[in-house]
Write a protein that holds these residues in place. Structure first.
Motif, PDB file in Angstrom:
ATOM      1  N   PRO A  88       7.612   5.502   6.534  1.00  0.00           N
ATOM      2  CA  PRO A  88       7.351   5.637   7.968  1.00  0.00           C
ATOM      3  C   PRO A  88       8.129   4.630   8.808  1.00  0.00           C
ATOM      4  O   PRO A  88       8.317   3.467   8.413  1.00  0.00           O
ATOM      5  CB  PRO A  88       5.836   5.394   8.066  1.00  0.00           C
ATOM      6  N   ASP A  89       8.559   5.076   9.979  1.00  0.00           N
ATOM      7  CA  ASP A  89       9.409   4.261  10.835  1.00  0.00           C
ATOM      8  C   ASP A  89       8.762   2.943  11.245  1.00  0.00           C
ATOM      9  O   ASP A  89       9.435   1.925  11.355  1.00  0.00           O
ATOM     10  CB  ASP A  89       9.792   5.051  12.096  1.00  0.00           C
ATOM     11  N   ASP A  90       7.444   2.961  11.499  1.00  0.00           N
ATOM     12  CA  ASP A  90       6.820   1.738  11.986  1.00  0.00           C
ATOM     13  C   ASP A  90       6.803   0.646  10.922  1.00  0.00           C
ATOM     14  O   ASP A  90       7.000  -0.542  11.225  1.00  0.00           O
ATOM     15  CB  ASP A  90       5.409   2.012  12.515  1.00  0.00           C
ATOM     16  N   ILE A  91       6.603   1.040   9.661  1.00  0.00           N
ATOM     17  CA  ILE A  91       6.648   0.042   8.581  1.00  0.00           C
ATOM     18  C   ILE A  91       8.066  -0.476   8.410  1.00  0.00           C
ATOM     19  O   ILE A  91       8.293  -1.684   8.264  1.00  0.00           O
ATOM     20  CB  ILE A  91       6.125   0.645   7.262  1.00  0.00           C
ATOM     21  N   ALA A  92       9.032   0.426   8.442  1.00  0.00           N
ATOM     22  CA  ALA A  92      10.430   0.019   8.306  1.00  0.00           C
ATOM     23  C   ALA A  92      10.842  -0.919   9.442  1.00  0.00           C
ATOM     24  O   ALA A  92      11.561  -1.899   9.220  1.00  0.00           O
ATOM     25  CB  ALA A  92      11.332   1.245   8.280  1.00  0.00           C
ATOM     26  N   ARG A  93      10.371  -0.635  10.650  1.00  0.00           N
ATOM     27  CA  ARG A  93      10.721  -1.484  11.785  1.00  0.00           C
ATOM     28  C   ARG A  93      10.197  -2.907  11.596  1.00  0.00           C
ATOM     29  O   ARG A  93      10.909  -3.878  11.858  1.00  0.00           O
ATOM     30  CB  ARG A  93      10.166  -0.884  13.076  1.00  0.00           C
ATOM     31  N   ARG A  94       8.958  -3.030  11.123  1.00  0.00           N
ATOM     32  CA  ARG A  94       8.407  -4.369  10.922  1.00  0.00           C
ATOM     33  C   ARG A  94       9.137  -5.108   9.800  1.00  0.00           C
ATOM     34  O   ARG A  94       9.278  -6.337   9.841  1.00  0.00           O
ATOM     35  CB  ARG A  94       6.902  -4.278  10.661  1.00  0.00           C
ATOM     36  N   ALA A 122       0.823  -1.213   0.000  1.00  0.00           N
ATOM     37  CA  ALA A 122       0.000   0.000   0.000  1.00  0.00           C
ATOM     38  C   ALA A 122       0.856   1.261   0.000  1.00  0.00           C
ATOM     39  O   ALA A 122       0.454   2.296  -0.554  1.00  0.00           O
ATOM     40  CB  ALA A 122      -0.925  -0.006   1.212  1.00  0.00           C
ATOM     41  N   ALA A 123       2.047   1.187   0.596  1.00  0.00           N
ATOM     42  CA  ALA A 123       2.919   2.363   0.678  1.00  0.00           C
ATOM     43  C   ALA A 123       3.792   2.544  -0.552  1.00  0.00           C
ATOM     44  O   ALA A 123       4.379   3.611  -0.747  1.00  0.00           O
ATOM     45  CB  ALA A 123       3.800   2.248   1.911  1.00  0.00           C
ATOM     46  N   ARG A 167      14.953   5.992   1.245  1.00  0.00           N
ATOM     47  CA  ARG A 167      14.981   7.138   0.332  1.00  0.00           C
ATOM     48  C   ARG A 167      15.459   6.688  -1.044  1.00  0.00           C
ATOM     49  O   ARG A 167      16.074   5.627  -1.162  1.00  0.00           O
ATOM     50  CB  ARG A 167      15.902   8.226   0.888  1.00  0.00           C
ATOM     51  N   PRO A 168      15.223   7.476  -2.087  1.00  0.00           N
ATOM     52  CA  PRO A 168      15.653   7.060  -3.429  1.00  0.00           C
ATOM     53  C   PRO A 168      17.128   6.703  -3.522  1.00  0.00           C
ATOM     54  O   PRO A 168      17.504   5.756  -4.225  1.00  0.00           O
ATOM     55  CB  PRO A 168      15.316   8.285  -4.296  1.00  0.00           C
ATOM     56  N   GLU A 169      17.974   7.440  -2.807  1.00  0.00           N
ATOM     57  CA  GLU A 169      19.408   7.156  -2.893  1.00  0.00           C
ATOM     58  C   GLU A 169      19.774   5.789  -2.317  1.00  0.00           C
ATOM     59  O   GLU A 169      20.873   5.279  -2.564  1.00  0.00           O
ATOM     60  CB  GLU A 169      20.220   8.254  -2.199  1.00  0.00           C
ATOM     61  N   ASP A 170      18.869   5.189  -1.559  1.00  0.00           N
ATOM     62  CA  ASP A 170      19.105   3.832  -1.052  1.00  0.00           C
ATOM     63  C   ASP A 170      18.810   2.770  -2.103  1.00  0.00           C
ATOM     64  O   ASP A 170      19.196   1.606  -1.921  1.00  0.00           O
ATOM     65  CB  ASP A 170      18.215   3.550   0.169  1.00  0.00           C
ATOM     66  N   ASP A 209       5.144   8.158   0.019  1.00  0.00           N
ATOM     67  CA  ASP A 209       5.616   9.205   0.923  1.00  0.00           C
ATOM     68  C   ASP A 209       7.019   8.831   1.365  1.00  0.00           C
ATOM     69  O   ASP A 209       7.229   7.764   1.938  1.00  0.00           O
ATOM     70  CB  ASP A 209       4.699   9.332   2.151  1.00  0.00           C
ATOM     71  N   SER A 210       7.971   9.706   1.066  1.00  0.00           N
ATOM     72  CA  SER A 210       9.361   9.416   1.400  1.00  0.00           C
ATOM     73  C   SER A 210       9.855  10.395   2.458  1.00  0.00           C
ATOM     74  O   SER A 210       9.561  11.597   2.354  1.00  0.00           O
ATOM     75  CB  SER A 210      10.225   9.521   0.139  1.00  0.00           C
TER      76      SER A 210
END
Length: 275
Positions: free
Chosen positions: A103-109, A37-38, A87-90, A99-100
């Motif tokens: 979000p931290d919670d999605i990244a954490r999971r 979804a993101a 981020r794009p550079e990654d 949305d860049s």
């Protein structure tokens, strides 16, 4: 394949009682629902940057782990703190997220999957290492038509059919094992002739190779295998199943010679026995 939270993140396959394991950590295309979804990245671009069918190329190896989730959810060939593209550079300047940064919670999971994978792989390889030295075939693929669908292929001198990455490896100790692998794989005929196998031309190995080298110093040998995407159309995603089968057989036929070379090398060093 189903892109939903019910799909397994990874699957352990085969008989882990021998001293050779194959991984396909970038073959996956699935995403968790919240990640999908993101995501702004279109399906075709995402597939082009993944390593489709590398699980099939490694299918004749005795023990395997196949990762079903996309590297765009979590990249298991990067260190934990860099495994989620924020981020794009990654991610090669691609706009991955609506949305860049993500979000931290999605990244954490997503990072939790990185933790789970290496914890489970460690448990399994600890048992393998307890029996003696072992080899990991870390199977990947790479693009060689970056300039477009109708553009010329990348030059052969810089793009071998198979790049063997051995950057983290102690070549003084294990060089004979590497040499046997390269010689055996290169000598297998394909529809186009012998396989062009070279060492450290495009890639030298990344996080999984370094992890094996550091955790199993003196016992673990990781070969980062990058197959050029001549076994598929990297722009349409269409596979050449005959070529995939040929490469799978060729890779499978390296197993016994490599294990023999491993036994010789480990025996010459410390008198150890390797099954």
């Amino acid at each position: 394949m189903a892109d939903n939270d019910a799909s397994p993140a990874f699957t352990w396959v085969g008989d882990w009682s021998a001293q050779l394991v194959a991984t396909a950590i970038h073959t996956g295309h699935d995403l968790r629902d919240e990640v999908r979804a993101a995501m702004a990245l279109d399906e075709e671009t995402r597939l082009r940057e993944e390593d489709p069918f590398t699980d099939l190329i490694g299918a004749q190896c005795p023990a395997r782990v196949v990762v079903h989730r996309s590297r765009f959810e979590v990249d298991l060939n990067r260190a934990r703190d860099e495994a989620v593209y924020r981020r794009p550079e990654d991610a090669w300047d691609l706009e991955v997220w609506r949305d860049s940064p993500l979000p931290d919670d999605i990244a954490r999971r997503s990072t939790e999957m990185h933790d789970a994978f290496y914890a489970e792989l460690g448990e399994r390889l600890d048992e393998v290492a307890a029996r003696g030295p072992f080899v990991v075939y870390d199977v990947h693929s790479y693009n060689h038509r970056r300039d477009g669908e109708d553009a010329p292929e990348g030059p052969q001198r810089k793009n071998p059919e198979v790049n063997v990455g051995t950057g983290p490896l102690d070549r003084e100790r294990w060089g004979a094992v590497v040499d046997v692998f390269i010689e055996t794989l290169a000598g297998r005929g394909t529809a186009g002739g012998e396989i062009d196998v070279r060492e450290n031309v495009r890639f030298e190995g990344a996080h999984l190779s370094r992890w094996v080298d550091e955790r199993y110093e003196g016992r673990g040998i990781a070969l980062a295998l990058e197959f050029k995407k001549t076994y598929m159309d990297e722009w349409t995603g269409e596979p050449d199943h005959e070529q995939i089968d040929t490469l799978a057989r060729a890779l499978g036929q390296t197993v016994e010679p490599v294990l023999h070379a491993l036994r010789v090398a480990s025996g010459a060093r410390d008198g150890g026995a390797t099954r």
